[in-house]
Design an enzyme around this catalytic site. Sequence first.
Site, PDB file in Angstrom:
ATOM      1  N   GLY A  12     -63.163  34.936  45.325  1.00 54.13           N
ATOM      2  CA  GLY A  12     -63.514  33.821  44.618  1.00 54.13           C
ATOM      3  C   GLY A  12     -64.504  34.098  43.384  1.00 54.13           C
ATOM      4  N   ASN A  14     -63.976  34.340  40.113  1.00 48.68           N
ATOM      5  CA  ASN A  14     -63.505  33.597  39.159  1.00 48.68           C
ATOM      6  C   ASN A  14     -63.535  32.189  39.520  1.00 48.68           C
ATOM      7  OD1 ASN A  14     -61.810  34.859  36.662  1.00 48.68           O
ATOM      8  ND2 ASN A  14     -61.447  36.089  38.581  1.00 48.68           N
ATOM      9  N   LEU A  85     -51.864  34.391  46.284  1.00 48.09           N
ATOM     10  CA  LEU A  85     -50.607  35.205  45.957  1.00 48.09           C
ATOM     11  C   LEU A  85     -49.492  34.833  46.464  1.00 48.09           C
ATOM     12  CD1 LEU A  85     -52.634  38.562  47.246  1.00 48.09           C
ATOM     13  CD2 LEU A  85     -52.306  37.826  44.995  1.00 48.09           C
ATOM     14  N   ASN A 102     -52.162  30.313  35.826  1.00 44.74           N
ATOM     15  CA  ASN A 102     -52.689  31.371  36.566  1.00 44.74           C
ATOM     16  C   ASN A 102     -53.323  32.209  35.466  1.00 44.74           C
ATOM     17  OD1 ASN A 102     -52.646  33.297  38.792  1.00 44.74           O
ATOM     18  ND2 ASN A 102     -50.933  34.200  37.808  1.00 44.74           N
ATOM     19  N   HIS A 104     -53.869  36.635  35.196  1.00 48.00           N
ATOM     20  CA  HIS A 104     -53.251  37.867  35.542  1.00 48.00           C
ATOM     21  C   HIS A 104     -53.919  38.935  34.878  1.00 48.00           C
ATOM     22  CE1 HIS A 104     -50.154  40.642  37.378  1.00 48.00           C
ATOM     23  NE2 HIS A 104     -50.098  41.201  36.048  1.00 48.00           N
ATOM     24  N   ASP A 145     -45.553  35.152  37.311  1.00 46.98           N
ATOM     25  CA  ASP A 145     -46.062  35.757  35.910  1.00 46.98           C
ATOM     26  C   ASP A 145     -45.102  35.448  34.888  1.00 46.98           C
ATOM     27  OD1 ASP A 145     -48.201  36.703  37.524  1.00 46.98           O
ATOM     28  OD2 ASP A 145     -47.214  38.417  38.005  1.00 46.98           O
ATOM     29  N   GLU A 174     -62.030  38.123  32.291  1.00 47.54           N
ATOM     30  CA  GLU A 174     -61.583  37.034  32.914  1.00 47.54           C
ATOM     31  C   GLU A 174     -62.739  36.109  33.266  1.00 47.54           C
ATOM     32  OE1 GLU A 174     -58.299  38.664  36.279  1.00 47.54           O
ATOM     33  OE2 GLU A 174     -60.094  38.338  36.957  1.00 47.54           O
TER      34      GLU A 174
HETATM   35  C1  GRF Z   1     -58.375  38.305  39.322  1.00 53.23           C
HETATM   36  O1  GRF Z   1     -58.315  39.655  39.122  1.00 53.23           O
HETATM   37  C2  GRF Z   1     -57.135  37.607  38.793  1.00 53.23           C
HETATM   38  O2  GRF Z   1     -56.652  38.291  37.679  1.00 53.23           O
HETATM   39  C3  GRF Z   1     -56.134  37.821  39.946  1.00 53.23           C
HETATM   40  O3  GRF Z   1     -56.743  37.629  41.307  1.00 53.23           O
HETATM   41  C4  GRF Z   1     -58.024  38.178  40.990  1.00 53.23           C
HETATM   42  C5  GRF Z   1     -58.956  37.157  41.704  1.00 53.23           C
HETATM   43  O4  GRF Z   1     -60.162  38.020  41.793  1.00 53.23           O
HETATM   44  N1  GRF Z   1     -55.017  36.826  39.863  1.00 53.23           N
HETATM   45  P1  GRF Z   1     -61.552  36.963  42.122  1.00 53.23           P
HETATM   46  O5  GRF Z   1     -61.274  36.404  43.613  1.00 53.23           O
HETATM   47  O6  GRF Z   1     -61.703  35.689  41.452  1.00 53.23           O
HETATM   48  O7  GRF Z   1     -62.643  37.813  42.162  1.00 53.23           O
END
Ligand code: GRF
Length: 188
Positions: A12, A14, A85, A102, A104, A145, A174
């Site tokens: 988490g 992000n 996922l 999303n 990626h 995707d 990100e």
């Molecule tokens: C990220 O790398 C994102 O690109 C992918 O899942 C990951 C999530 O990472 N879809 P986090 O849990 O936010 O660290």
Amino acid sequence: MKNIAIFASGTGTNAGKIIEYYKDSTDLSVSLIVCNKAGSGVLTLAHDCGIHSLMVDRVSFFSKDSILKELSDQKIDLIVLAGFLWMVPESIIHAYPGKIINIHPALLPKYGGKGMYGPKVHQAVIDGKEKQSGISIHFVNEHYDEGQIILQAVCTVEERDDVFSLSKKIQALEHRHFPAAIRFLLQP
Ligand code: GRF
């Protein structure tokens, strides 16, 4: 006030950046975290930040009424997938047209699709001898995707890069771009 739901099942980081970015916002709020993995860091984060969280299992997630009702009760305007996922059910995609995004960790359309997540993506990029990788923020449709790309940001892949060092570069991209992209999408 526009309400954001984040669907996540990993650490988490992000989600944390997005929550931080909007914590004092007067017009955008992260109102819901949806998670499918007990013990995920994102659940602790939601708890610590006082954000309502919802654990889903396959039955509750894919039986459309329960999750759609929750999204509607929380008046969600945008769904952000950040390390979630599972495929999003068509019922949710149809209820939120152009309102599900999303992130990626590669430059789509390459290195995407079912099973391409986390370290596997970075290993494939390295194995492919790519000189560049990056992030793709894209709309979500019924195929992994393949939704329209909204924003891409690029980093170099050096010969000395391994999965770990590349993942750090990607994560920095990100965290820098994802929160702001959300504001752009929710502009009136
Ligand atoms: C990220 O790398 C994102 O690109 C992918 O899942 C990951 C999530 O990472 N879809 P986090 O849990 O936010 O660290």
